[in-house]
Design a protein around this motif. Structure first.
Motif, short mmCIF file in Angstrom:
data_model
loop_
_atom_site.label_atom_id
_atom_site.label_comp_id
_atom_site.label_asym_id
_atom_site.label_seq_id
_atom_site.Cartn_x
_atom_site.Cartn_y
_atom_site.Cartn_z
N GLY A 1 0.74 -1.31 0.00
CA GLY A 1 -0.02 0.02 -0.07
C GLY A 1 0.87 1.41 -0.04
O GLY A 1 1.84 1.43 0.76
N CYS B 1 5.40 0.93 5.17
CA CYS B 1 6.40 -0.04 4.71
C CYS B 1 6.84 0.34 3.26
O CYS B 1 8.28 0.00 3.03
CB CYS B 1 5.69 -1.41 4.55
SG CYS B 1 6.71 -3.00 4.27
N SER C 1 -0.54 -0.52 11.65
CA SER C 1 0.34 0.63 11.24
C SER C 1 1.10 1.17 12.27
O SER C 1 0.54 1.19 13.60
CB SER C 1 -0.44 1.68 10.68
OG SER C 1 0.61 2.13 9.74
C1 LIG Z 1 -4.27 -10.94 6.19
C2 LIG Z 1 -3.57 -9.87 6.16
C3 LIG Z 1 -3.02 -9.56 4.73
C4 LIG Z 1 -2.54 -8.40 4.16
N1 LIG Z 1 -1.90 -7.95 3.17
C5 LIG Z 1 -1.34 -6.59 2.63
C6 LIG Z 1 -0.73 -6.71 1.47
O1 LIG Z 1 -0.56 -7.72 0.59
N2 LIG Z 1 -0.29 -5.36 1.21
C7 LIG Z 1 -0.73 -4.27 1.86
O2 LIG Z 1 -0.07 -3.53 1.48
N3 LIG Z 1 -1.10 -4.62 3.19
C8 LIG Z 1 -1.50 -5.83 3.41
N4 LIG Z 1 -2.37 -5.82 4.65
C9 LIG Z 1 -2.54 -4.54 5.46
C10 LIG Z 1 -1.36 -4.32 6.21
O3 LIG Z 1 -0.74 -5.26 6.67
C11 LIG Z 1 -1.74 -2.98 7.16
O4 LIG Z 1 -2.03 -2.12 6.44
C12 LIG Z 1 -0.52 -2.48 7.83
O5 LIG Z 1 -0.92 -1.69 8.79
C13 LIG Z 1 0.46 -1.78 7.06
O6 LIG Z 1 1.53 -1.52 7.92
P1 LIG Z 1 2.46 -0.09 7.92
O7 LIG Z 1 1.63 1.20 7.44
O8 LIG Z 1 3.27 -0.04 9.02
O9 LIG Z 1 3.32 -0.35 6.54
C14 LIG Z 1 -2.73 -7.23 5.15
C15 LIG Z 1 -3.33 -7.41 6.35
C16 LIG Z 1 -3.93 -8.77 6.89
C17 LIG Z 1 -4.33 -8.74 8.04
#
Ligand SMILES: Cc1cc2nc3c(=O)[nH]c(=O)nc-3n(C[C@H](O)[C@H](O)[C@H](O)COP(=O)(O)O)c2cc1C
Length: 159
Positions: A51, A56, A85
């Motif tokens: 995302g 990340c 997050s």
């Molecule tokens: C099972 C599961 C799968 C996920 N897969 C993704 C993914 O493939 N890509 C993504 O950007 N976020 C994915 N997420 C959401 C991120 O883990 C979440 O938005 C996270 O807070 C992002 O962390 P950051 O902002 O610290 O980078 C997923 C969440 C879950 C529970």
């Protein structure tokens, strides 16, 4: 089609669950991701969709590398922890046990498999980037069972 219908449909595609990890000068970060796939054999490449609004993606770009830990069936709690997050912590990884690979990347303890990747390319994919990594190292356990994600819920393999 609206986004909730879209999610309902693509959620029928069962996946494993990974935690993508980064190390930017000792600042460690991890993010749960199931949009992960093997991409190429020559060269060895994988991709993960990350995302644009989260932390990340910037960490991956800053590090120029990332790790991918494939979670085991009993690591649902870790998946939830890394799906929140959070600012990159200095060496903490949200309390998860981990080791550092010879390439300086983070491998979560108890993972079914792990890859060390060098960032090859980031492609635009709407509200995500398609992050392509060149695989430089990895390992897989001989046994164990994966954590799965299906229809918006965790699942496991039937015996
Ligand atoms: C099972 C599961 C799968 C996920 N897969 C993704 C993914 O493939 N890509 C993504 O950007 N976020 C994915 N997420 C959401 C991120 O883990 C979440 O938005 C996270 O807070 C992002 O962390 P950051 O902002 O610290 O980078 C997923 C969440 C879950 C529970």
């Amino acid at each position: 089609m609206d986004s909730s219908r879209f999610r309902q449909i693509v959620g029928c595609f069962a996946t494993g669950v990974t935690v993508v990890t980064t190390n930017v000068d000792g600042q460690l970060h991890g993010m749960t991701a199931n949009a992960f796939t093997s991409l190429s054999l020559e060269p060895l490449q994988v991709l993960v969709c990350v995302g644009k609004s989260g932390t990340c993606l910037q960490q991956i770009k800053s590090a120029g590398a990332f790790g991918v830990s494939v979670l085991q069936a009993d690591q649902e709690d870790l998946s939830n922890r890394f799906a929140k997050s959070q600012d990159p912590e200095d060496g903490q990884m949200r309390g998860a046990a981990f080791s550092t690979t010879p390439n300086g990347l983070v491998r979560l303890d108890g993972a079914l498999a792990h890859l060390d990747c060098r960032l090859a390319q980031c492609l635009d994919g709407g509200d995500h980037d398609i992050v392509i990594g060149e695989v430089i190292d990895g390992d897989a356990s001989e046994s164990g069972s994966p954590l799965l994600f299906y229809r918006g819920r965790y699942a496991g393999l039937a015996d």
